[in-house]
Design a protein around this motif. Structure first.
Motif, PDB file in Angstrom:
ATOM      1  N   ILE A 183       0.853  -1.182   0.000  1.00 36.41           N
ATOM      2  CA  ILE A 183       0.000   0.000   0.000  1.00 36.41           C
ATOM      3  C   ILE A 183       0.893   1.238   0.000  1.00 36.41           C
ATOM      4  O   ILE A 183       2.100   1.155   0.180  1.00 36.41           O
ATOM      5  N   GLY A 184       0.284   2.382  -0.199  1.00 37.28           N
ATOM      6  CA  GLY A 184       1.040   3.618  -0.259  1.00 37.28           C
ATOM      7  C   GLY A 184       1.106   4.125  -1.685  1.00 37.28           C
ATOM      8  O   GLY A 184       0.371   3.666  -2.563  1.00 37.28           O
ATOM      9  N   GLN A 185       2.008   5.050  -1.926  1.00 42.15           N
ATOM     10  CA  GLN A 185       2.051   5.685  -3.237  1.00 42.15           C
ATOM     11  C   GLN A 185       2.847   4.913  -4.269  1.00 42.15           C
ATOM     12  O   GLN A 185       2.930   5.325  -5.416  1.00 42.15           O
ATOM     13  N   LEU A 186       3.443   3.811  -3.859  1.00 45.96           N
ATOM     14  CA  LEU A 186       4.055   2.850  -4.783  1.00 45.96           C
ATOM     15  C   LEU A 186       5.230   3.428  -5.556  1.00 45.96           C
ATOM     16  O   LEU A 186       5.568   2.937  -6.631  1.00 45.96           O
ATOM     17  N   SER A 187       5.853   4.462  -5.045  1.00 47.27           N
ATOM     18  CA  SER A 187       6.892   5.138  -5.814  1.00 47.27           C
ATOM     19  C   SER A 187       8.315   4.729  -5.436  1.00 47.27           C
ATOM     20  O   SER A 187       9.264   5.208  -6.044  1.00 47.27           O
ATOM     21  N   ARG A 188       8.458   3.841  -4.441  1.00 50.11           N
ATOM     22  CA  ARG A 188       9.798   3.432  -4.017  1.00 50.11           C
ATOM     23  C   ARG A 188      10.166   2.090  -4.641  1.00 50.11           C
ATOM     24  O   ARG A 188       9.544   1.076  -4.353  1.00 50.11           O
ATOM     25  N   ALA A 189      11.168   2.090  -5.476  1.00 50.09           N
ATOM     26  CA  ALA A 189      11.581   0.867  -6.147  1.00 50.09           C
ATOM     27  C   ALA A 189      11.955  -0.227  -5.155  1.00 50.09           C
ATOM     28  O   ALA A 189      11.723  -1.416  -5.411  1.00 50.09           O
ATOM     29  N   ALA A 190      12.513   0.163  -4.033  1.00 44.18           N
ATOM     30  CA  ALA A 190      12.973  -0.822  -3.054  1.00 44.18           C
ATOM     31  C   ALA A 190      11.832  -1.627  -2.439  1.00 44.18           C
ATOM     32  O   ALA A 190      12.063  -2.689  -1.855  1.00 44.18           O
ATOM     33  N   ASP A 191      10.612  -1.160  -2.583  1.00 47.20           N
ATOM     34  CA  ASP A 191       9.453  -1.869  -2.030  1.00 47.20           C
ATOM     35  C   ASP A 191       8.984  -3.020  -2.912  1.00 47.20           C
ATOM     36  O   ASP A 191       8.139  -3.806  -2.509  1.00 47.20           O
ATOM     37  N   PHE A 192       9.532  -3.116  -4.110  1.00 45.89           N
ATOM     38  CA  PHE A 192       9.045  -4.100  -5.076  1.00 45.89           C
ATOM     39  C   PHE A 192      10.016  -5.258  -5.212  1.00 45.89           C
ATOM     40  O   PHE A 192      11.213  -5.052  -5.425  1.00 45.89           O
ATOM     41  N   GLY A 193       9.452  -6.473  -5.139  1.00 43.16           N
ATOM     42  CA  GLY A 193      10.297  -7.653  -5.211  1.00 43.16           C
ATOM     43  C   GLY A 193      10.265  -8.357  -6.548  1.00 43.16           C
ATOM     44  O   GLY A 193      11.137  -9.160  -6.847  1.00 43.16           O
ATOM     45  N   SER A 194       9.281  -8.071  -7.356  1.00 42.61           N
ATOM     46  CA  SER A 194       9.166  -8.712  -8.661  1.00 42.61           C
ATOM     47  C   SER A 194       9.351  -7.663  -9.746  1.00 42.61           C
ATOM     48  O   SER A 194       8.672  -6.632  -9.729  1.00 42.61           O
ATOM     49  N   TRP A 195      10.219  -7.973 -10.689  1.00 42.05           N
ATOM     50  CA  TRP A 195      10.539  -7.034 -11.768  1.00 42.05           C
ATOM     51  C   TRP A 195      10.549  -7.761 -13.105  1.00 42.05           C
ATOM     52  O   TRP A 195      10.972  -8.920 -13.197  1.00 42.05           O
ATOM     53  N   GLY A 196      10.122  -7.039 -14.128  1.00 41.06           N
ATOM     54  CA  GLY A 196      10.255  -7.554 -15.471  1.00 41.06           C
ATOM     55  C   GLY A 196      11.630  -7.237 -16.032  1.00 41.06           C
ATOM     56  O   GLY A 196      12.453  -6.606 -15.375  1.00 41.06           O
ATOM     57  N   GLN A 197      11.844  -7.650 -17.267  1.00 37.99           N
ATOM     58  CA  GLN A 197      13.150  -7.482 -17.893  1.00 37.99           C
ATOM     59  C   GLN A 197      13.303  -6.114 -18.558  1.00 37.99           C
ATOM     60  O   GLN A 197      14.407  -5.724 -18.923  1.00 37.99           O
TER      61      GLN A 197
END
Length: 125
Positions: free
Chosen positions: A103-117
Motif C-alpha cells: 500500500i502507499g504511493q508505490l513510488s519506491r523501487a525498493a518496495d518491489f520484489g518482482s521485476w520484469g526485464q
C-alpha cells in the motif's frame, strides 16, 4: 513471487502514443500492487506510475501526469501503461514491478520484489 514480462515498447515520434503491457504469471496477481519505473543511462531508476491492489488508486510522477494512464485487467493478469503525447525525455527502458499487498504511493523501487526485464521506448524528434 510472480514473474512479469513487459512488451509494447518501440520507436515513436514525439507527440505519438504507445501502450506498454505487463503480463504476470501466477494466480495471485490480483493481490499485487504494480508500478512502472523507467531508467535512462547514467540516471537512477525513476517512478512513472502505480496502481493499487484494489484498482481504486493510481499514482503518477509529475512529469507524466495528464499524458500517461495506468490500468489493470486482473482477468488477464495484466497491467497497462498508456502513454500519450510522448516527449523525447520519455525515452528510457521501462520496467514493471509488483509487490504483494503493498500500500502507499508505490513510488519506491525498493518496495518491489518482482521485476520484469524491461522494454525500450525511444521517442524521436
Amino acid at each position: 513471487q510472480v514473474q512479469l514480462v513487459e512488451s509494447g515498447g518501440g520507436l515513436v515520434q514525439a507527440g505519438g502514443s504507445l501502450r506498454l503491457s505487463c503480463v504476470a504469471s501466477g494466480r495471485t496477481f490480483s493481490s499485487y500492487a504494480v508500478a512502472w519505473f523507467r531508467r535512462t543511462p547514467g540516471k537512477e531508476r525513476e517512478f512513472v506510475a502505480g496502481i493499487s491492489v484494489s484498482d481504486i488508486n493510481t499514482y503518477y510522477a509529475d512529469s507524466v501526469k495528464g499524458r500517461f494512464a495506468i490500468s489493470r485487467d486482473n482477468a488477464r493478469n495484466a497491467v497497462y501503461l498508456h502513454m500519450n503525447d510522448l516527449k523525447q525525455e520519455d525515452t528510457a527502458v521501462y520496467y514493471c514491478a509488483g509487490a504483494q499487498y503493498l500500500i502507499g504511493q508505490l513510488s519506491r523501487a525498493a518496495d518491489f520484489g518482482s521485476w520484469g526485464q524491461g522494454t525500450q521506448v525511444t521517442v524521436s524528434s
